[in-house]
Design a protein around this motif. Structure first.
Motif, mmCIF file in Angstrom:
data_model
loop_
_atom_site.group_PDB
_atom_site.id
_atom_site.type_symbol
_atom_site.label_atom_id
_atom_site.label_comp_id
_atom_site.label_asym_id
_atom_site.label_seq_id
_atom_site.Cartn_x
_atom_site.Cartn_y
_atom_site.Cartn_z
ATOM 1 N N PRO A 105 0.820 -1.089 -0.109
ATOM 2 C CA PRO A 105 -0.088 -0.032 0.094
ATOM 3 C C PRO A 105 0.899 1.319 0.066
ATOM 4 O O PRO A 105 1.783 1.379 0.781
ATOM 5 C CB PRO A 105 -0.904 -0.020 1.316
ATOM 6 C CG PRO A 105 -0.035 -1.046 2.263
ATOM 7 C CD PRO A 105 0.839 -1.864 1.424
ATOM 8 N N ILE A 106 0.447 2.302 -0.837
ATOM 9 C CA ILE A 106 1.095 3.401 -0.791
ATOM 10 C C ILE A 106 0.121 4.566 -0.514
ATOM 11 O O ILE A 106 -0.763 4.794 -1.131
ATOM 12 C CB ILE A 106 1.641 3.741 -2.411
ATOM 13 C CG1 ILE A 106 2.398 2.611 -2.764
ATOM 14 C CG2 ILE A 106 2.516 5.048 -2.160
ATOM 15 C CD1 ILE A 106 3.814 2.419 -2.064
ATOM 16 N N ARG A 107 0.441 5.047 0.613
ATOM 17 C CA ARG A 107 -0.441 5.904 1.259
ATOM 18 C C ARG A 107 -0.112 7.444 1.665
ATOM 19 O O ARG A 107 -0.635 8.137 1.940
ATOM 20 C CB ARG A 107 -1.051 5.486 2.642
ATOM 21 C CG ARG A 107 -1.971 4.187 2.376
ATOM 22 C CD ARG A 107 -2.061 3.361 3.606
ATOM 23 N NE ARG A 107 -0.812 2.751 3.915
ATOM 24 C CZ ARG A 107 -0.591 1.829 4.958
ATOM 25 N NH1 ARG A 107 -1.696 1.175 5.288
ATOM 26 N NH2 ARG A 107 0.607 1.420 5.246
ATOM 27 N N ASN A 108 1.136 7.603 1.563
ATOM 28 C CA ASN A 108 1.962 8.737 1.808
ATOM 29 C C ASN A 108 3.258 8.880 1.440
ATOM 30 O O ASN A 108 3.770 7.949 0.557
ATOM 31 C CB ASN A 108 1.951 9.048 3.482
ATOM 32 C CG ASN A 108 2.499 7.627 4.104
ATOM 33 O OD1 ASN A 108 3.614 7.386 3.742
ATOM 34 N ND2 ASN A 108 2.037 7.214 4.946
ATOM 35 N N LEU A 109 4.062 9.968 1.324
ATOM 36 C CA LEU A 109 5.304 10.165 0.556
ATOM 37 C C LEU A 109 6.507 9.028 1.280
ATOM 38 O O LEU A 109 7.100 8.520 0.401
ATOM 39 C CB LEU A 109 5.628 11.550 0.771
ATOM 40 C CG LEU A 109 5.408 12.647 -0.124
ATOM 41 C CD1 LEU A 109 5.682 13.962 -0.134
ATOM 42 C CD2 LEU A 109 5.300 12.203 -1.711
ATOM 43 N N PRO A 110 6.424 9.004 2.712
ATOM 44 C CA PRO A 110 7.453 7.898 2.884
ATOM 45 C C PRO A 110 7.129 6.429 2.432
ATOM 46 O O PRO A 110 8.217 6.086 1.819
ATOM 47 C CB PRO A 110 7.339 8.127 4.698
ATOM 48 C CG PRO A 110 6.798 9.354 4.854
ATOM 49 C CD PRO A 110 5.861 9.549 3.694
ATOM 50 N N GLU A 111 5.771 6.284 2.216
ATOM 51 C CA GLU A 111 5.871 5.032 1.848
ATOM 52 C C GLU A 111 5.881 4.986 0.255
ATOM 53 O O GLU A 111 6.515 3.845 -0.494
ATOM 54 C CB GLU A 111 4.494 4.306 1.987
ATOM 55 C CG GLU A 111 3.938 3.991 3.307
ATOM 56 C CD GLU A 111 2.632 3.624 3.673
ATOM 57 O OE1 GLU A 111 2.159 3.202 4.658
ATOM 58 O OE2 GLU A 111 1.887 4.081 2.824
#
Length: 352
Positions: A105-111
């Protein structure tokens, strides 16, 4: 070339077409050879392995479930609660693929940054951004908050026909109080507005009332194919002025005029990846640059090889696009923007 695909109905294929996307594309299609319930049986183009082969390392993966009120002839659920339950089954599928190591899952910039760092050397786990196509399943705004907590990062208020929050393809009318309330909550939660499928009236009202980030995940040009499913040049110019990125889809009936469902074929109508590039080029000409276009293929979005570019055997054939763009006069920097960088730049700006 690393590729981002901004629209794939992965969970719909798994749960409604009963496709195990971990199987090879040959296995998926072989299982369907005897089935006749859908026109694309045995003609699938998308599997997890084909995404990996095509270096398609980041996708926008959808949830979708329509509610139909009495008198609406479209297929769908008879209550928003049933539609919600369908989307939660789709979410459970994505979560299961996370557990198996197939999706991240990609939910934010760090991810996002972590995934982009891992992908070049380990292409097992495909990154996905969760999107909802049509908002009918959002029973109330409390449910939108729950969806956001579960990872939802983009939402298209409408799909086909009339909806609870907006009117979609082949419908007319604006958002109304419920739709405007949805947009306010989306803005508060920083959920991307996907303008795809909004009818002209709802599009105009959404652009007036929504001040957050907007994209169009899979949309072609009305100037080239005259249908309300497409955006006009003026609508594209408005999206461009808002910093949107527009993904180019590959459903053949939206790519060339005079397509007849069940009769036309990609070969007879001359539909190829170059046809997609015609639409892409038109948007670039409106923008005066290549900063607002990308890919949002919608492959296996209710159609298969019978209704997509004839030079697509599987989604891995998106790797043909860079050479085709080069032959059409696009620079190497332009090609990188189209294949992935425009989407990544958009996400950086949205999630900063």
């Amino acid at each position: 070339m690393f590729i981002v695909d901004a629209h794939l109905d992965l969970s719909m294929n798994a749960l409604e077409w009963n496709r195990d996307l971990r199987d090879s594309i040959q296995q998926i299609n072989a299982r369907e050879q005897h089935l006749t319930d859908k026109p694309d049986r045995g003609l699938a183009t998308v599997s997890l392995d084909e995404l990996r082969k095509g270096n398609i390392g980041l996708v926008v993966a959808t949830q979708i479930a329509r509610y139909v009120s009495k008198g609406n002839s479209l297929p769908g659920w008879h209550s928003p609660e049933q539609a919600w339950a369908q989307t939660q089954g789709q979410l459970a599928y994505y979560k299961a693929l996370e557990k198996s190591g197939d999706l991240r899952p990609i939910r934010n910039l760090p991810e996002l940054y972590e995934h982009l760092a891992i992908w070049p050397t380990d292409q097992q786990t495909i990154g996905y951004i969760l999107s909802l196509e049509g908002a009918d399943s959002i029973v109330s705004l409390e449910y939108l908050e729950m969806a956001h907590e579960s990872g939802l990062r983009a939402l298209g208020p409408a799909h086909y026909g009339p909806g609870r929050y907006a009117q979609g393809t082949n419908a007319t009318g604006g958002l109304g109080p419920m739709g405007r309330g949805l947009l306010r909550k989306m803005e508060e939660l920083n959920i991307i507005l996907d303008a795809t499928h909004l009818c002209d009236d709802s599009f105009e009202e959404a652009m007036e009332h929504f001040n957050g980030h907007v994209w169009a995940s899979h949309h072609n040009c009305r100037a080239l194919v005259d249908h309300n499913r497409q955006f006009t040049d003026e609508q594209f110019k408005l999206l461009i002025s808002r910093g949107a990125v527009i993904g180019l889809p590959m459903d053949a009936w939206m790519m060339v005029p005079n397509w007849e469902r069940g009769k036309s074929t990609p070969q007879s109508m001359g539909v190829t990846l170059n046809t997609m590039i015609d639409h892409l080029t038109h948007i670039c000409e409106l923008a005066g640059n290549t900063d607002h276009v990308g890919l949002g293929t919608d492959l296996d979005g209710g159609f298969g090889k019978e209704q997509c570019p004839s030079d697509i055997e599987t989604i891995a054939d998106l790797q043909k696009i860079p050479d085709l763009l080069l032959k059409r006069g696009f620079s190497s920097d332009d090609i990188k923007k189209i294949c992935h960088q425009n989407w990544l730049n958009f996400l950086e700006k949205t999630w900063a």
